[in-house]
Design a protein around this motif. Structure first.
Motif, PDB file in Angstrom:
ATOM      1  N   LEU A  38       1.026  -1.040   0.327  1.00  0.00           N
ATOM      2  CA  LEU A  38      -0.235   0.422  -0.212  1.00  0.00           C
ATOM      3  C   LEU A  38       0.822   1.761   0.128  1.00  0.00           C
ATOM      4  O   LEU A  38       0.790   2.288  -1.106  1.00  0.00           O
ATOM      5  CB  LEU A  38      -0.897   0.253   1.397  1.00  0.00           C
ATOM      6  N   SER A  39       2.215   1.293   0.754  1.00  0.00           N
ATOM      7  CA  SER A  39       2.961   2.322   0.984  1.00  0.00           C
ATOM      8  C   SER A  39       3.305   2.545  -0.863  1.00  0.00           C
ATOM      9  O   SER A  39       3.414   3.668  -1.332  1.00  0.00           O
ATOM     10  CB  SER A  39       3.640   2.066   1.985  1.00  0.00           C
ATOM     11  N   SER A  40       3.771   1.773  -0.830  1.00  0.00           N
ATOM     12  CA  SER A  40       4.356   1.809  -2.344  1.00  0.00           C
ATOM     13  C   SER A  40       3.306   2.248  -3.847  1.00  0.00           C
ATOM     14  O   SER A  40       3.817   3.147  -4.178  1.00  0.00           O
ATOM     15  CB  SER A  40       5.005   0.464  -2.680  1.00  0.00           C
ATOM     16  N   LEU A  58       5.208  -5.185  -9.442  1.00  0.00           N
ATOM     17  CA  LEU A  58       5.612  -5.267  -7.825  1.00  0.00           C
ATOM     18  C   LEU A  58       5.708  -6.487  -7.178  1.00  0.00           C
ATOM     19  O   LEU A  58       4.539  -7.417  -7.507  1.00  0.00           O
ATOM     20  CB  LEU A  58       4.331  -4.602  -7.296  1.00  0.00           C
ATOM     21  N   ASN A  59       7.092  -6.867  -7.132  1.00  0.00           N
ATOM     22  CA  ASN A  59       7.058  -8.125  -6.298  1.00  0.00           C
ATOM     23  C   ASN A  59       7.981  -8.247  -5.018  1.00  0.00           C
ATOM     24  O   ASN A  59       9.015  -7.959  -4.925  1.00  0.00           O
ATOM     25  CB  ASN A  59       8.211  -8.802  -7.396  1.00  0.00           C
ATOM     26  N   ALA A  60       6.758  -8.643  -4.523  1.00  0.00           N
ATOM     27  CA  ALA A  60       7.138  -9.002  -2.343  1.00  0.00           C
ATOM     28  C   ALA A  60       7.109 -10.100  -2.131  1.00  0.00           C
ATOM     29  O   ALA A  60       7.096 -10.249  -0.784  1.00  0.00           O
ATOM     30  CB  ALA A  60       6.313  -7.871  -1.849  1.00  0.00           C
ATOM     31  N   THR A  74       6.657   0.450 -14.814  1.00  0.00           N
ATOM     32  CA  THR A  74       6.964   0.855 -13.364  1.00  0.00           C
ATOM     33  C   THR A  74       7.435  -0.402 -12.779  1.00  0.00           C
ATOM     34  O   THR A  74       6.590  -1.022 -12.526  1.00  0.00           O
ATOM     35  CB  THR A  74       6.052   1.816 -12.915  1.00  0.00           C
ATOM     36  N   ALA A  75       8.528  -0.665 -11.560  1.00  0.00           N
ATOM     37  CA  ALA A  75       8.580  -2.291 -11.662  1.00  0.00           C
ATOM     38  C   ALA A  75       9.118  -1.470 -10.203  1.00  0.00           C
ATOM     39  O   ALA A  75       9.701  -0.470  -9.297  1.00  0.00           O
ATOM     40  CB  ALA A  75      10.098  -2.439 -11.581  1.00  0.00           C
ATOM     41  N   VAL A  76       8.638  -1.819  -8.981  1.00  0.00           N
ATOM     42  CA  VAL A  76       8.960  -1.588  -7.627  1.00  0.00           C
ATOM     43  C   VAL A  76       9.035  -3.944  -6.995  1.00  0.00           C
ATOM     44  O   VAL A  76       8.255  -4.883  -7.207  1.00  0.00           O
ATOM     45  CB  VAL A  76       7.380  -1.986  -6.620  1.00  0.00           C
ATOM     46  N   LEU A  77       9.874  -3.617  -6.371  1.00  0.00           N
ATOM     47  CA  LEU A  77      11.310  -4.256  -6.251  1.00  0.00           C
ATOM     48  C   LEU A  77      11.517  -5.135  -5.121  1.00  0.00           C
ATOM     49  O   LEU A  77      12.170  -3.942  -4.534  1.00  0.00           O
ATOM     50  CB  LEU A  77      12.351  -4.730  -7.109  1.00  0.00           C
ATOM     51  N   ASP A  78      11.020  -5.847  -4.124  1.00  0.00           N
ATOM     52  CA  ASP A  78      11.859  -6.001  -2.613  1.00  0.00           C
ATOM     53  C   ASP A  78      12.294  -7.397  -2.745  1.00  0.00           C
ATOM     54  O   ASP A  78      12.710  -7.820  -1.799  1.00  0.00           O
ATOM     55  CB  ASP A  78      10.625  -5.815  -1.876  1.00  0.00           C
ATOM     56  N   VAL A  79      12.735  -7.846  -3.827  1.00  0.00           N
ATOM     57  CA  VAL A  79      13.728  -9.295  -3.689  1.00  0.00           C
ATOM     58  C   VAL A  79      14.001  -9.646  -4.944  1.00  0.00           C
ATOM     59  O   VAL A  79      13.056  -9.464  -6.383  1.00  0.00           O
ATOM     60  CB  VAL A  79      12.304 -10.558  -3.476  1.00  0.00           C
ATOM     61  N   PHE A 116       4.649   4.004   8.433  1.00  0.00           N
ATOM     62  CA  PHE A 116       5.926   3.361   7.324  1.00  0.00           C
ATOM     63  C   PHE A 116       5.833   4.653   5.803  1.00  0.00           C
ATOM     64  O   PHE A 116       4.738   4.325   5.112  1.00  0.00           O
ATOM     65  CB  PHE A 116       5.746   1.718   7.168  1.00  0.00           C
ATOM     66  N   ASP A 117       7.245   5.171   5.906  1.00  0.00           N
ATOM     67  CA  ASP A 117       7.392   5.635   4.674  1.00  0.00           C
ATOM     68  C   ASP A 117       8.837   4.070   3.101  1.00  0.00           C
ATOM     69  O   ASP A 117       9.472   4.174   3.718  1.00  0.00           O
ATOM     70  CB  ASP A 117       7.934   6.469   4.628  1.00  0.00           C
TER      71      ASP A 117
END
Length: 381
Positions: free
Chosen positions: A100-102, A204-206, A228-233, A318-319
């Motif tokens: 959600l933050s992302s 988004l990959n978490a 657009t990519a959001v990558l935590d892993v 959390f940001d």
């Protein structure tokens, strides 16, 4: 009794100290020599529990304070008579907070509202199921893909992955890493599927890094640059691909689930499992371990849009931008692998949305269902 514990497992002494002698080691330093004389081993995801680690040891219990278990050879442990326990669901709420933050951050950057997006969730287990519930409570249209669940429960409510790729603005991956069998997830998003993502899609990959073909994703981001990519892993953690990191809109070091609440929940689940294995009562409750949050209450008045209120409350807890910036800074200072691990080992205090109470004053009462749906504790003013 000797208990070897990953140094990043919080409250290890409080939980396991009454059961035996606790020896803390960095997760990547836990090797066959370290566990040879251990009776129990408590790890996180960075320690591979396989034949080279446990053979010749006197281990009788292995616990992983994580949701995923692909780092553990469970069949081997069973053959050797070693009990195993994991912590399913322990950090699921924290991962949903991260998502959600992302998405709220990207919406602010690109000028769209979260409830204007259609979100596809791949893997509807502990994390994906909670994400689905929270997004729907926020009025976000969602599609779900989970072939194993669809096979068990019937196809109603589930779509195939191609439908999500075709019809969704946001694609969130929350699958375990599976290499063999009917539901392989290794490179689930391969070059073909990455090429099929529509322009302006958010990926988004978490879940697990190896579920995405990193080279193909890097090519799409570096070439057309229209997703657009959001990558935590990542593939190859901790020595991740620096080019892919630079191309990701949000890049974080496998910390989506790193809330204090989630970590302590995982520790406590393994503590209870070890007590059960030893035939002892679990004297500690989870509430005994959780401290009061540093920010307990936030008071909102009128004048905020729903999106502004969501962003304000989310960032108060959390940001995600902080973790993105820290990864870049530490990798520049210490190098790829060391910087990645340093971010994880020295992760700052982070609580979950549910620890924050929201008091709504005059003119803000209409925000109650929205903020409660996002996971905050809401009370009228």
């Amino acid at each position: 009794m000797r208990i070897v514990v990953d140094a990043n497992v919080p409250a290890a002494e409080a939980c396991f100290g009454e059961l035996g002698d606790v020896v803390r080691l960095a997760g990547r330093d836990i090797d066959a020599c370290a566990v040879r004389d251990a009776d129990a081993l408590v790890v996180r995801s960075v320690t591979r529990v396989d034949e080279s680690l446990v053979t010749g040891s006197r281990l009788r219990f292995v616990g992983s304070c994580t949701i995923g278990t692909d780092h553990v050879d469970e069949a081997l442990l069973s053959r050797q008579g070693i009990d195993f326990a994991s912590a399913p669901g322990c950090n699921a709420e924290a991962v949903v907070d991260y998502v959600l933050s992302s998405l709220l951050t990207l919406g602010e950057r690109h000028g769209w509202r979260l409830d204007e997006r259609r979100v596809g969730i791949v893997g509807v287990g502990n994390v994906g199921g909670r994400l689905l519930a929270r997004l729907r409570a926020l009025g976000v249209e969602c599609l779900a893909c989970d072939p194993p669940r669809a096979q068990r429960e019937g196809p109603a409510g589930f779509q195939d992955l191609e439908a999500l790729i075709d019809d969704c603005d946001v694609l969130c991956l929350h699958t375990p890493l599976i290499h063999r069998g009917p539901h392989v997830t290794h490179h689930l998003l391969d070059a073909r599927r990455i090429a099929e993502l529509a322009p302006e899609t958010v990926l988004l990959n978490a879940g697990r890094g190896d579920c995405v073909d990193g080279q193909a994703l890097r090519g799409r981001l570096a070439g057309p640059g229209d997703i657009t990519a959001v990558l935590d892993v990542w593939e190859g953690e901790p020595a991740i691909d620096p080019a892919l990191r630079d191309l990701a809109a949000i890049a974080t070091p496998h910390v989506a689930g790193y809330s204090l609440d989630g970590k302590l929940r995982g520790t406590h689940q393994i503590y209870r499992a070890l007590c059960q294995r030893l035939g002892l009562p679990a004297r500690l409750a989870l509430d005994d371990l959780l401290p009061a949050p540093p920010l307990r209450r936030l008071e909102l008045g009128g004048g905020l849009t729903s999106e502004e209120a969501l962003r304000l409350c989310a960032r108060a807890v959390f940001d995600v931008r902080r973790d993105h910036d820290r990864l870049l800074r530490e990798q520049h200072r210490q190098g790829l692998a060391r910087g990645f691990d340093a971010c994880r080992a020295n992760y700052p205090l982070r609580r979950e949305f549910a620890t924050l109470g929201i008091e709504l004053g005059e003119g803000a009462e209409d925000l109650t269902p929205l903020l409660a749906g996002a996971g905050f504790r809401v009370a009228p003013g």
